[in-house]
Design a protein around this motif. Sequence first.
Motif, mmCIF file in Angstrom:
data_model
loop_
_atom_site.group_PDB
_atom_site.id
_atom_site.type_symbol
_atom_site.label_atom_id
_atom_site.label_comp_id
_atom_site.label_asym_id
_atom_site.label_seq_id
_atom_site.Cartn_x
_atom_site.Cartn_y
_atom_site.Cartn_z
ATOM 1 N N THR A 86 29.969 -10.581 -55.191
ATOM 2 C CA THR A 86 29.822 -10.229 -56.606
ATOM 3 C C THR A 86 29.377 -8.788 -56.804
ATOM 4 O O THR A 86 29.306 -8.315 -57.938
ATOM 5 N N GLY A 87 29.033 -8.099 -55.710
ATOM 6 C CA GLY A 87 28.567 -6.720 -55.798
ATOM 7 C C GLY A 87 27.059 -6.589 -55.875
ATOM 8 O O GLY A 87 26.525 -5.487 -55.878
ATOM 9 N N ARG A 124 24.410 -2.304 -58.510
ATOM 10 C CA ARG A 124 25.524 -3.211 -58.236
ATOM 11 C C ARG A 124 26.777 -2.417 -57.844
ATOM 12 O O ARG A 124 27.098 -1.399 -58.448
ATOM 13 N N LEU A 125 27.454 -2.924 -56.824
ATOM 14 C CA LEU A 125 28.739 -2.360 -56.428
ATOM 15 C C LEU A 125 29.851 -3.075 -57.189
ATOM 16 O O LEU A 125 29.624 -4.131 -57.786
ATOM 17 N N LEU A 184 33.647 1.449 -48.762
ATOM 18 C CA LEU A 184 32.446 1.390 -49.585
ATOM 19 C C LEU A 184 32.531 2.366 -50.751
ATOM 20 O O LEU A 184 32.165 2.028 -51.875
ATOM 21 N N GLN A 185 33.030 3.567 -50.503
ATOM 22 C CA GLN A 185 33.104 4.592 -51.556
ATOM 23 C C GLN A 185 33.864 4.105 -52.779
ATOM 24 O O GLN A 185 33.547 4.474 -53.901
ATOM 25 N N ALA A 186 34.869 3.253 -52.577
ATOM 26 C CA ALA A 186 35.672 2.750 -53.689
ATOM 27 C C ALA A 186 34.918 1.694 -54.506
ATOM 28 O O ALA A 186 35.336 1.368 -55.620
ATOM 29 N N SER A 207 25.195 8.881 -56.472
ATOM 30 C CA SER A 207 23.826 9.400 -56.451
ATOM 31 C C SER A 207 22.801 8.289 -56.699
ATOM 32 O O SER A 207 21.701 8.319 -56.139
ATOM 33 N N GLU A 208 23.149 7.291 -57.518
ATOM 34 C CA GLU A 208 22.239 6.164 -57.753
ATOM 35 C C GLU A 208 22.051 5.340 -56.486
ATOM 36 O O GLU A 208 20.930 4.949 -56.158
ATOM 37 N N LEU A 209 23.148 5.075 -55.786
ATOM 38 C CA LEU A 209 23.054 4.300 -54.545
ATOM 39 C C LEU A 209 22.260 5.060 -53.497
ATOM 40 O O LEU A 209 21.382 4.493 -52.845
ATOM 41 N N MET A 210 22.548 6.351 -53.330
ATOM 42 C CA MET A 210 21.838 7.146 -52.321
ATOM 43 C C MET A 210 20.345 7.222 -52.652
ATOM 44 O O MET A 210 19.498 7.104 -51.766
#
Length: 165
Positions: free
Chosen positions: A67-68, A110-111, A130-132, A138-141
């Motif tokens: 679900t991300g 969430r992804l 993952l990048q897609a 920047s939020e994930l990092m």
Amino acid sequence: MHDDQSLESHIQAVNKWLKANIRVYPEPAHITLRQIQFNPKTLSGSALLLLGNEVTGESLSLRMSETGWLTFSVPLFHSPLGAPASYAAIELTTHTQSAVTTAVRSLLPRLMPLGINPKTKEWITTSTPLQARISVASELMGALDRIGHPDFECRHLVATAGSQA
């Protein structure tokens, strides 16, 4: 007939063993996640769950769900007494599970979930890079840096029927 009795006897023995060994926790006022270890390449890791003011905790497994959202699994007993199954090693109340879910989800943004990307109309699968799946890199990092800090902890109130968190 003998096999049926033997099977029933084994099931009873496993149930007795589980009852004696599953750690049952009362509902705490709050939960805390700390000592988070997370691998950004596999999107999996672990965290220590503290219940209330307890100083010892339980190790949770973390992974990115379809679900991300980041999700968790509790410790398991694998094949106790040779039973062909795994069982949760701890028992949490429904409200505690909900608080842990909310806290775990708050660790990372969430992804994109698996399925059809609503913008590109392309399929997102487990093989999608993952990048897609990242909306804002920047939020994930920032979240990965934050949870990777040794002193980081996430505390969340446990809402009960008579309380508001």
